[in-house]
Design a protein around this motif. Structure first.
Motif, PDB file in Angstrom:
ATOM      1  N   HIS A  74       0.835  -1.200   0.000  1.00 35.93           N
ATOM      2  CA  HIS A  74       0.000   0.000   0.000  1.00 35.93           C
ATOM      3  C   HIS A  74       0.869   1.248   0.000  1.00 35.93           C
ATOM      4  N   LEU A  75       0.238   2.389  -0.272  1.00 39.14           N
ATOM      5  CA  LEU A  75       0.966   3.621  -0.583  1.00 39.14           C
ATOM      6  C   LEU A  75       1.564   4.319   0.624  1.00 39.14           C
ATOM      7  N   ASP A  76       0.869   4.298   1.749  1.00 35.39           N
ATOM      8  CA  ASP A  76       1.289   5.175   2.834  1.00 35.39           C
ATOM      9  C   ASP A  76       0.587   4.810   4.130  1.00 35.39           C
ATOM     10  N   GLU A  77       1.103   5.390   5.215  1.00 36.17           N
ATOM     11  CA  GLU A  77       0.477   5.223   6.530  1.00 36.17           C
ATOM     12  C   GLU A  77       0.921   6.367   7.424  1.00 36.17           C
ATOM     13  N   TYR A  78       0.035   6.797   8.294  1.00 40.08           N
ATOM     14  CA  TYR A  78       0.374   7.857   9.242  1.00 40.08           C
ATOM     15  C   TYR A  78       1.451   7.380  10.217  1.00 40.08           C
ATOM     16  N   LYS A  79       2.355   8.271  10.553  1.00 44.81           N
ATOM     17  CA  LYS A  79       3.385   7.957  11.540  1.00 44.81           C
ATOM     18  C   LYS A  79       2.771   8.009  12.939  1.00 44.81           C
ATOM     19  N   GLY A  80       3.007   6.959  13.685  1.00 50.47           N
ATOM     20  CA  GLY A  80       2.563   6.917  15.074  1.00 50.47           C
ATOM     21  C   GLY A  80       1.163   6.395  15.292  1.00 50.47           C
ATOM     22  N   ILE A  81       0.488   5.970  14.205  1.00 47.69           N
ATOM     23  CA  ILE A  81      -0.882   5.471  14.337  1.00 47.69           C
ATOM     24  C   ILE A  81      -0.884   3.943  14.319  1.00 47.69           C
ATOM     25  N   SER A  82      -1.611   3.360  15.257  1.00 50.30           N
ATOM     26  CA  SER A  82      -1.674   1.900  15.340  1.00 50.30           C
ATOM     27  C   SER A  82      -2.659   1.355  14.315  1.00 50.30           C
ATOM     28  N   GLU A  83      -2.562   0.066  14.061  1.00 53.71           N
ATOM     29  CA  GLU A  83      -3.407  -0.566  13.058  1.00 53.71           C
ATOM     30  C   GLU A  83      -4.886  -0.524  13.428  1.00 53.71           C
ATOM     31  N   ALA A  87      -8.460   5.745  11.611  1.00 53.31           N
ATOM     32  CA  ALA A  87      -7.922   6.332  10.387  1.00 53.31           C
ATOM     33  C   ALA A  87      -6.778   5.520   9.777  1.00 53.31           C
ATOM     34  N   SER A  88      -6.417   4.400  10.399  1.00 50.30           N
ATOM     35  CA  SER A  88      -5.305   3.602   9.888  1.00 50.30           C
ATOM     36  C   SER A  88      -5.591   3.090   8.479  1.00 50.30           C
ATOM     37  N   PHE A  89      -4.620   3.247   7.591  1.00 45.79           N
ATOM     38  CA  PHE A  89      -4.786   2.754   6.232  1.00 45.79           C
ATOM     39  C   PHE A  89      -4.679   1.236   6.169  1.00 45.79           C
ATOM     40  N   ARG A  90      -3.948   0.633   7.098  1.00 45.38           N
ATOM     41  CA  ARG A  90      -3.931  -0.837   7.169  1.00 45.38           C
ATOM     42  C   ARG A  90      -5.334  -1.357   7.501  1.00 45.38           C
ATOM     43  N   LEU A 109       2.926  -1.048   5.660  1.00 48.90           N
ATOM     44  CA  LEU A 109       3.771  -0.057   6.310  1.00 48.90           C
ATOM     45  C   LEU A 109       3.286   0.138   7.738  1.00 48.90           C
ATOM     46  N   ASN A 110       4.146  -0.147   8.702  1.00 46.48           N
ATOM     47  CA  ASN A 110       3.773  -0.028  10.106  1.00 46.48           C
ATOM     48  C   ASN A 110       4.192   1.344  10.616  1.00 46.48           C
ATOM     49  N   GLY A 111       3.246   2.253  10.609  1.00 44.84           N
ATOM     50  CA  GLY A 111       3.546   3.619  11.014  1.00 44.84           C
ATOM     51  C   GLY A 111       3.886   3.759  12.477  1.00 44.84           C
ATOM     52  N   ASP A 112       3.548   2.758  13.271  1.00 49.03           N
ATOM     53  CA  ASP A 112       3.856   2.803  14.698  1.00 49.03           C
ATOM     54  C   ASP A 112       5.007   1.869  15.057  1.00 49.03           C
ATOM     55  N   ALA A 113       5.834   1.509  14.078  1.00 45.85           N
ATOM     56  CA  ALA A 113       6.990   0.661  14.351  1.00 45.85           C
ATOM     57  C   ALA A 113       7.926   1.346  15.351  1.00 45.85           C
ATOM     58  N   ASN A 114       8.578   0.551  16.180  1.00 44.70           N
ATOM     59  CA  ASN A 114       9.515   1.110  17.164  1.00 44.70           C
ATOM     60  C   ASN A 114      10.721   1.760  16.487  1.00 44.70           C
ATOM     61  N   ASP A 115      11.163   1.188  15.388  1.00 53.32           N
ATOM     62  CA  ASP A 115      12.316   1.707  14.655  1.00 53.32           C
ATOM     63  C   ASP A 115      11.846   2.060  13.238  1.00 53.32           C
ATOM     64  N   ILE A 116      11.492   3.329  13.028  1.00 55.96           N
ATOM     65  CA  ILE A 116      10.932   3.747  11.740  1.00 55.96           C
ATOM     66  C   ILE A 116      11.964   3.598  10.620  1.00 55.96           C
ATOM     67  N   PRO A 187      -2.388  13.585  12.188  1.00 52.74           N
ATOM     68  CA  PRO A 187      -0.935  13.503  12.349  1.00 52.74           C
ATOM     69  C   PRO A 187      -0.200  14.509  11.478  1.00 52.74           C
ATOM     70  N   THR A 188       0.961  14.890  11.931  1.00 49.48           N
ATOM     71  CA  THR A 188       1.785  15.852  11.193  1.00 49.48           C
ATOM     72  C   THR A 188       2.754  15.161  10.240  1.00 49.48           C
ATOM     73  N   HIS A 189       2.947  13.840  10.403  1.00 53.00           N
ATOM     74  CA  HIS A 189       3.907  13.114   9.586  1.00 53.00           C
ATOM     75  C   HIS A 189       3.333  11.770   9.150  1.00 53.00           C
ATOM     76  N   ALA A 190       3.887  11.249   8.074  1.00 57.90           N
ATOM     77  CA  ALA A 190       3.454   9.949   7.556  1.00 57.90           C
ATOM     78  C   ALA A 190       4.623   9.248   6.877  1.00 57.90           C
ATOM     79  N   LEU A 191       4.484   7.944   6.703  1.00 56.79           N
ATOM     80  CA  LEU A 191       5.391   7.165   5.870  1.00 56.79           C
ATOM     81  C   LEU A 191       4.743   7.041   4.500  1.00 56.79           C
ATOM     82  N   THR A 192       5.526   7.233   3.443  1.00 51.45           N
ATOM     83  CA  THR A 192       4.946   7.205   2.108  1.00 51.45           C
ATOM     84  C   THR A 192       5.888   6.596   1.096  1.00 51.45           C
TER      85      THR A 192
END
Length: 256
Positions: A74-83, A87-90, A109-116, A187-192
């Motif tokens: 998938h294209l993207d996911e918010y940073k810091g948001i759980s599945e 609003a989680s895209f997962r 994409l796991n936006g809430d991963a411990n190590d981004i 959120p102010t940031h995302a993984l994309t």
């Protein structure tokens, strides 16, 4: 009404409403997936989220496709948001299509991963191991592709996945579509995925309904090919189809 035309390389189709638009996009994607499966025995697919994809995803899951031969990204996911966040895209993709069709493999994409940083490297590595046959995307109100908003979009980005800051227009769109209760909650940031990652796909389906997208569509089709409107880069891709309804196409001179 259905009207088709091209702007440079970009194939454009306009439909009376979002349902017919979604059906046409699903036909396009199903044909590309089935052709890939016929030719090599499998297919790799990128899916998008958001309100723009509702009718397309509903139609796609009804197509005759051997999902057990398809790997999905998938294209993207918010940073810091759980599945399990609303609003989680997962969560969105599982509920709107993936639980129903059960693909062979799904990479999220796991936006809430411990190590981004590690998460980004993992996802980028998997993308490069799975050349994409079809990417399903949209265009944002600010012209973004995925979360490549104008301030951060880079047509020559060396990365395929990165963390980005979301601009105010993008965050307002997420609020306006009802994914968050207040602007401060967005959120102010995302993984994309970056624009080069998207453009690496053999084929791209771009589904863009609604009059609020009309200016972004107009700029994507007729403005400079520039990160001021990231959607404009689609005019350079070898096989992209843009699916519109009358609202999103309301500024296009060809259909006046």
């Amino acid at each position: 009404m259905e009207k088709k035309f091209k702007v440079e390389n970009l194939k454009v189709a306009v439909f009376d409403g979002p349902d017919r638009m979604g059906q046409a996009a699903a036909d396009f994607v199903a044909n590309k997936l089935n052709r890939a499966i016929h030719q090599k025995g499998y297919a790799n697919l990128i899916l998008a989220t958001g309100a723009s994809q509702f009718t397309f995803l509903e139609a796609l899951q009804k197509k005759e496709i051997d999902w057990q031969k398809i790997t999905v990204f998938h294209l993207d996911e918010y940073k810091g948001i759980s599945e399990d966040h609303p609003a989680s895209f997962r969560k969105y993709l599982k509920e709107r299509i993936l639980d129903a069709v059960a693909p062979k493999k799904m990479y999220f994409l796991n936006g809430d991963a411990n190590d981004i940083g590690r998460e980004i490297r993992r996802y980028q590595d998997e993308l490069k191991k799975h050349p994409i046959d079809v990417a399903c995307i949209g265009i944002g109100e600010n012209g973004h592709l995925a979360f490549n908003d104008p301030p951060v979009a880079d047509f020559q980005d060396p990365k395929w996945v990165k963390v980005v800051a979301l601009d105010e227009a993008c965050r307002n769109q997420q609020l306006g579509e009802g994914w968050f209760p207040t602007f401060e909650d967005v959120p102010t940031h995302a993984l994309t995925l970056t624009i080069p990652a998207i453009l690496s796909s053999q084929s791209i389906s771009c589904v863009v309904p609604d009059a609020r997208k009309a200016e972004a569509v107009q700029n994507s089709l007729y403005g400079p090919i520039s990160t001021v409107c990231p959607g404009s880069i689609l005019r350079t891709h070898q096989d992209t189809a843009l699916f519109l309804d009358t609202g999103s196409a309301s500024g296009i001179k060809e259909i006046k």
